[in-house]
Motif scaffolding. Structure first.
Motif, PDB file in Angstrom:
ATOM      1  N   GLU A 119       0.554  -1.139  -0.326  1.00 22.96           N
ATOM      2  CA  GLU A 119      -0.142   0.300   0.092  1.00 22.96           C
ATOM      3  C   GLU A 119       0.992   1.482  -0.346  1.00 22.96           C
ATOM      4  O   GLU A 119       0.660   2.219  -0.396  1.00 22.96           O
ATOM      5  N   MET A 120       2.580   1.238   0.937  1.00 19.35           N
ATOM      6  CA  MET A 120       2.939   2.187   0.924  1.00 19.35           C
ATOM      7  C   MET A 120       1.903   3.610   1.410  1.00 19.35           C
ATOM      8  O   MET A 120       2.134   4.312   0.767  1.00 19.35           O
ATOM      9  N   ARG A 121       1.636   3.442   3.242  1.00 16.86           N
ATOM     10  CA  ARG A 121       0.609   4.479   3.203  1.00 16.86           C
ATOM     11  C   ARG A 121       2.000   5.522   3.614  1.00 16.86           C
ATOM     12  O   ARG A 121       3.401   5.610   4.181  1.00 16.86           O
ATOM     13  N   PRO A 122       1.285   6.978   3.597  1.00 18.16           N
ATOM     14  CA  PRO A 122       1.889   8.365   3.576  1.00 18.16           C
ATOM     15  C   PRO A 122       2.323   8.321   4.874  1.00 18.16           C
ATOM     16  O   PRO A 122       2.436   9.382   5.031  1.00 18.16           O
ATOM     17  N   ASP A 123       1.779   7.330   6.360  1.00 18.23           N
ATOM     18  CA  ASP A 123       2.217   8.521   7.124  1.00 18.23           C
ATOM     19  C   ASP A 123       2.447   7.587   8.331  1.00 18.23           C
ATOM     20  O   ASP A 123       2.176   6.385   7.897  1.00 18.23           O
ATOM     21  N   CYS A 124       2.787   8.015   9.756  1.00 15.89           N
ATOM     22  CA  CYS A 124       3.209   7.546  10.808  1.00 15.89           C
ATOM     23  C   CYS A 124       1.954   6.996  11.176  1.00 15.89           C
ATOM     24  O   CYS A 124       1.428   8.092  11.829  1.00 15.89           O
ATOM     25  N   GLU A 125       1.952   5.743  12.362  1.00 16.36           N
ATOM     26  CA  GLU A 125       0.045   5.621  12.494  1.00 16.36           C
ATOM     27  C   GLU A 125       0.349   5.836  13.572  1.00 16.36           C
ATOM     28  O   GLU A 125      -0.837   6.251  14.736  1.00 16.36           O
ATOM     29  N   ARG A 126       1.368   6.155  14.896  1.00 16.96           N
ATOM     30  CA  ARG A 126       1.589   6.844  15.497  1.00 16.96           C
ATOM     31  C   ARG A 126       1.929   8.666  15.985  1.00 16.96           C
ATOM     32  O   ARG A 126       1.520   8.398  17.445  1.00 16.96           O
ATOM     33  N   CYS A 127       2.578   9.113  15.576  1.00 15.13           N
ATOM     34  CA  CYS A 127       2.883  10.113  15.435  1.00 15.13           C
ATOM     35  C   CYS A 127       2.512  10.908  14.632  1.00 15.13           C
ATOM     36  O   CYS A 127       2.310  12.471  14.489  1.00 15.13           O
ATOM     37  N   GLY A 128       2.046  10.285  13.088  1.00 15.17           N
ATOM     38  CA  GLY A 128       1.508  11.534  11.629  1.00 15.17           C
ATOM     39  C   GLY A 128       2.264  11.906  11.035  1.00 15.17           C
ATOM     40  O   GLY A 128       2.442  12.347   9.986  1.00 15.17           O
ATOM     41  N   THR A 129       4.047  11.673  11.575  1.00 17.65           N
ATOM     42  CA  THR A 129       4.922  12.283  10.441  1.00 17.65           C
ATOM     43  C   THR A 129       4.707  11.519   8.958  1.00 17.65           C
ATOM     44  O   THR A 129       4.336  10.577   8.964  1.00 17.65           O
ATOM     45  N   ASP A 130       5.155  12.714   7.384  1.00 13.58           N
ATOM     46  CA  ASP A 130       4.964  12.137   6.380  1.00 13.58           C
ATOM     47  C   ASP A 130       5.753  11.058   6.318  1.00 13.58           C
ATOM     48  O   ASP A 130       6.867  11.448   6.430  1.00 13.58           O
ATOM     49  N   LEU A 131       5.656  10.137   5.648  1.00 16.82           N
ATOM     50  CA  LEU A 131       6.703   8.971   4.845  1.00 16.82           C
ATOM     51  C   LEU A 131       6.324   8.635   3.439  1.00 16.82           C
ATOM     52  O   LEU A 131       5.214   8.163   2.780  1.00 16.82           O
ATOM     53  N   GLN A 132       7.633   9.610   3.040  1.00 19.38           N
ATOM     54  CA  GLN A 132       7.041   9.660   1.604  1.00 19.38           C
ATOM     55  C   GLN A 132       7.288   7.886   0.570  1.00 19.38           C
ATOM     56  O   GLN A 132       8.781   7.396   1.184  1.00 19.38           O
ATOM     57  N   ALA A 133       6.981   7.648  -0.187  1.00 26.29           N
ATOM     58  CA  ALA A 133       6.675   5.866  -0.877  1.00 26.29           C
ATOM     59  C   ALA A 133       8.406   6.327  -1.680  1.00 26.29           C
ATOM     60  O   ALA A 133       9.010   4.885  -1.639  1.00 26.29           O
ATOM     61  N   ASP A 134       8.591   7.291  -2.066  1.00 22.95           N
ATOM     62  CA  ASP A 134       9.996   7.346  -3.171  1.00 22.95           C
ATOM     63  C   ASP A 134      11.136   7.649  -1.722  1.00 22.95           C
ATOM     64  O   ASP A 134      12.964   7.196  -2.764  1.00 22.95           O
ATOM     65  N   ALA A 135      11.081   7.231  -0.705  1.00 25.23           N
ATOM     66  CA  ALA A 135      12.045   7.585   0.285  1.00 25.23           C
ATOM     67  C   ALA A 135      12.674   6.712   1.169  1.00 25.23           C
ATOM     68  O   ALA A 135      11.537   5.920   1.366  1.00 25.23           O
ATOM     69  N   PRO A 136      13.241   6.106   2.422  1.00 26.56           N
ATOM     70  CA  PRO A 136      13.742   5.280   2.734  1.00 26.56           C
ATOM     71  C   PRO A 136      13.116   6.472   3.654  1.00 26.56           C
ATOM     72  O   PRO A 136      12.620   6.994   4.737  1.00 26.56           O
TER      73      PRO A 136
ATOM     74  N   ILE B 114       7.415  -1.154   8.299  1.00 21.04           N
ATOM     75  CA  ILE B 114       6.472  -2.419   8.234  1.00 21.04           C
ATOM     76  C   ILE B 114       6.080  -3.377   8.945  1.00 21.04           C
ATOM     77  O   ILE B 114       7.240  -3.996   8.957  1.00 21.04           O
ATOM     78  N   CYS B 115       5.293  -4.124   9.256  1.00 14.63           N
ATOM     79  CA  CYS B 115       5.371  -5.375   9.696  1.00 14.63           C
ATOM     80  C   CYS B 115       4.542  -5.841   8.559  1.00 14.63           C
ATOM     81  O   CYS B 115       4.503  -5.639   7.722  1.00 14.63           O
ATOM     82  N   SER B 116       3.985  -7.589   9.084  1.00 16.75           N
ATOM     83  CA  SER B 116       3.377  -7.891   7.682  1.00 16.75           C
ATOM     84  C   SER B 116       2.538  -8.106   7.531  1.00 16.75           C
ATOM     85  O   SER B 116       1.901  -8.100   6.753  1.00 16.75           O
ATOM     86  N   PHE B 117       1.802  -6.397   7.716  1.00 18.29           N
ATOM     87  CA  PHE B 117       0.166  -6.316   8.081  1.00 18.29           C
ATOM     88  C   PHE B 117       0.276  -5.088   7.666  1.00 18.29           C
ATOM     89  O   PHE B 117      -0.869  -4.703   7.418  1.00 18.29           O
ATOM     90  N   GLU B 118       1.351  -4.395   7.295  1.00 14.37           N
ATOM     91  CA  GLU B 118       1.581  -2.864   6.530  1.00 14.37           C
ATOM     92  C   GLU B 118       1.193  -2.035   7.726  1.00 14.37           C
ATOM     93  O   GLU B 118       1.246  -0.900   7.234  1.00 14.37           O
ATOM     94  N   CYS B 119       1.506  -2.240   8.929  1.00 17.13           N
ATOM     95  CA  CYS B 119       1.215  -1.248  10.230  1.00 17.13           C
ATOM     96  C   CYS B 119       2.824  -0.525   9.691  1.00 17.13           C
ATOM     97  O   CYS B 119       3.317  -0.987   9.350  1.00 17.13           O
ATOM     98  N   THR B 120       2.188   0.947   9.398  1.00 21.99           N
ATOM     99  CA  THR B 120       3.233   1.557   9.532  1.00 21.99           C
ATOM    100  C   THR B 120       3.919   2.556   9.973  1.00 21.99           C
ATOM    101  O   THR B 120       3.313   3.727  10.442  1.00 21.99           O
ATOM    102  N   TYR B 121       5.253   3.328  10.556  1.00 22.59           N
ATOM    103  CA  TYR B 121       6.089   4.257  11.739  1.00 22.59           C
ATOM    104  C   TYR B 121       7.074   4.316  10.813  1.00 22.59           C
ATOM    105  O   TYR B 121       8.400   3.765   9.818  1.00 22.59           O
ATOM    106  N   CYS B 122       7.040   5.474  11.511  1.00 20.61           N
ATOM    107  CA  CYS B 122       8.900   5.881  10.802  1.00 20.61           C
ATOM    108  C   CYS B 122       9.538   5.399  11.595  1.00 20.61           C
ATOM    109  O   CYS B 122       9.650   4.816  12.787  1.00 20.61           O
ATOM    110  N   ALA B 123      10.946   5.827  11.759  1.00 24.33           N
ATOM    111  CA  ALA B 123      11.883   4.809  12.369  1.00 24.33           C
ATOM    112  C   ALA B 123      12.292   5.737  13.918  1.00 24.33           C
ATOM    113  O   ALA B 123      12.684   5.101  14.550  1.00 24.33           O
ATOM    114  N   GLU B 124      11.986   6.981  14.153  1.00 23.98           N
ATOM    115  CA  GLU B 124      11.814   7.086  15.108  1.00 23.98           C
ATOM    116  C   GLU B 124      10.920   6.791  15.819  1.00 23.98           C
ATOM    117  O   GLU B 124      11.635   6.378  16.993  1.00 23.98           O
ATOM    118  N   CYS B 125      10.120   6.267  15.997  1.00 18.53           N
ATOM    119  CA  CYS B 125       8.151   5.591  16.030  1.00 18.53           C
ATOM    120  C   CYS B 125       9.129   4.582  16.363  1.00 18.53           C
ATOM    121  O   CYS B 125       8.692   3.072  17.585  1.00 18.53           O
TER     122      CYS B 125
END
Length: 75
Positions: A4-21, A25-36
């Protein structure tokens, strides 16, 4: 089936660009920034799964496999 390439961290809301490291993610694609992910000891609080680096998606694929625009942060 593409990620899916979700656009934000589920914990803090930080924007996460699909084309940037920097997204994790976990196997269910829950998505978090590096800090979280670090704060969570690389364990998903939703399912207990391991959080791993999400691969990036090259912009040339955005037309055929666009990143999700649905934000998950509930703030």
């Amino acid at each position: 089936m593409a990620l899916e390439m979700r656009p934000d961290c589920e914990r803090c809301g930080t924007d996460l660009q699909a084309d940037a490291p920097g997204a994790f993610i976990c196997s269910f694609e829950c998505t978090y920034c590096a800090e979280c992910a670090d704060d969570l000891d690389e364990l998903c609080p939703n399912c207990g799964g391991e959080l791993l680096d999400r691969p990036t998606r090259a912009k040339r694929h955005f037309d055929s496999a666009p990143p999700s625009k649905e934000r998950r942060f509930k703030g």
